[in-house]
Design an enzyme around this catalytic site. Structure first.
Site, short mmCIF file in Angstrom:
data_model
loop_
_atom_site.label_atom_id
_atom_site.label_comp_id
_atom_site.label_asym_id
_atom_site.label_seq_id
_atom_site.Cartn_x
_atom_site.Cartn_y
_atom_site.Cartn_z
N GLU A 107 -54.18 69.17 22.49
CA GLU A 107 -53.20 69.09 23.58
C GLU A 107 -51.86 69.52 23.04
OE1 GLU A 107 -52.62 64.97 24.73
OE2 GLU A 107 -52.77 64.30 22.67
N LYS A 118 -51.68 55.30 24.01
CA LYS A 118 -50.32 55.81 24.18
C LYS A 118 -49.39 54.85 23.45
CE LYS A 118 -47.44 57.98 27.73
NZ LYS A 118 -47.18 59.23 27.01
N1 PMP Z 1 -50.47 64.17 26.06
C1 PMP Z 1 -49.47 63.50 25.45
C2 PMP Z 1 -49.45 63.43 23.97
C3 PMP Z 1 -48.49 62.86 26.23
O1 PMP Z 1 -47.51 62.18 25.64
C4 PMP Z 1 -48.55 62.95 27.63
C5 PMP Z 1 -47.54 62.24 28.49
N2 PMP Z 1 -46.24 62.68 28.31
C6 PMP Z 1 -49.58 63.71 28.21
C7 PMP Z 1 -50.53 64.28 27.39
C8 PMP Z 1 -49.68 63.84 29.71
O2 PMP Z 1 -50.10 62.62 30.27
P1 PMP Z 1 -49.69 62.19 31.76
O3 PMP Z 1 -50.19 63.26 32.66
O4 PMP Z 1 -50.39 60.90 31.96
O5 PMP Z 1 -48.21 62.08 31.78
#
Ligand code: PMP
Length: 286
Positions: free
Chosen positions: A184, A151
């Site tokens: 995603e 991230k």
């Molecule tokens: N994919 C991406 C690219 C993201 O930036 C995020 C978070 N905003 C998610 C999936 C979801 O992750 P989380 O459930 O940990 O917020």
């Protein structure tokens, strides 16, 4: 009192919270971050977020200058100071100040920033009626180039896809990976329901391992819904009975149209609604 932002161990009012223009987070997107939710003053799955932050940092050779315990305490203290119960927390660790060159080893001290704010949710009608999304032509980063499991502060890949979505009148966009498989959305993970089974791309499809994604898979298993992490194509999306997205900020949001095609009967489906209710109970209690 204005919101107080944690910067390297100090609290600074929002209006004057700033970091150096020589910080490599600013110059190159060189850093990592987490976006978290708090419910009733407690961060949802803080341990998991910190684990992912530490993994992301390790993957980019970044040493976080605090222990995990100290970071957890700083996050909680920032929420308390700002008296935020149900809110959003952004935790950022940058490479720190360096030269105008790329050399990470010339950056001496990573910067740690914690911003808490009130949550800006999607409008309620998106949750009730479901979203329309499109498939972006921008592919998700190749995992061998910049693994989406990190991230990182470099979100241009996602931003470009989000702009495509915006041009098509959508607030989210689906991203495919370098193999043409479903990866995603720009800031959310994706789930399908097909014949009562919950389907979602595996982590090796080149996705962020979402913490909401994890929670939803656990809730599905507890509800007796089979879960499969399996490579998916756009075909699978188009023929799915249901589709929804998950993310810390969005929580669970139904998707009812993809590339102009209605998903299922074009309304949020029963498994999506059941999992949303279970997620609400998990985060907010009964
Ligand atoms: N994919 C991406 C690219 C993201 O930036 C995020 C978070 N905003 C998610 C999936 C979801 O992750 P989380 O459930 O940990 O917020």
């Amino acid at each position: 009192m204005s919101l107080q932002v944690y910067i390297n161990g100090h609290y600074v009012p929002k209006e004057s919270a700033s970091i150096s223009v020589f910080d490599h987070g600013f110059l190159f997107g060189d850093g990592v971050f987490e976006g978290m939710r708090s419910y009733g003053g407690r961060v949802f799955r803080l341990e998991q977020h910190l684990r992912r932050l530490w993994d992301s940092a390790r993957s980019i050779y970044l040493e976080i200058p605090l222990s995990r315990e100290a970071m957890a305490a700083a996050v909680n203290a920032t929420l308390q100071l700002n008296r935020i119960d149900d809110g959003y927390v952004r935790l950022i660790v940058t490479r720190g100040q360096g030269t105008l060159g790329l050399d990470a080893h010339l950056c001496t001290q990573p910067a740690v920033v914690i911003i808490t704010d009130h949550i800006a949710l999607y409008p309620a009608e998106f949750y009730e009626q479901g979203l329309e999304i499109i498939t972006a032509s921008t592919l998700r980063n190749h995992p061998a180039a910049l693994n989406p499991r990190i991230k990182s502060l470099n979100y241009l890949n996602n931003i470009l896809a989000k702009i495509e979505g915006h041009h098509a009148g959508c607030v989210e966009a689906l991203m495919l990976n370098h193999k043409g498989e479903v990866a995603e959305c720009t800031g959310d993970n994706i789930f399908l329901v097909r014949a009562g089974t919950l389907l979602t791309p595996p982590t090796d499809a080149g996705i962020l391992e979402g913490i909401t994604r994890d929670a939803v898979m656990e809730l599905a298993v507890a509800a007796g819904v089979a879960v499969r992490e399996i490579a998916l194509t756009r075909h699978d999306v188009y023929v799915a009975d249901e589709c929804f997205l998950t993310g810390s900020a969005a929580e669970i949001i139904p998707v009812v149209k993809v590339d102009q095609r209605p998903i299922g009967d074009g309304r949020p489906g029963p498994i999506t609604r059941d999992l949303s209710a279970r997620f609400r109970t998990l985060t907010r209690g009964r």
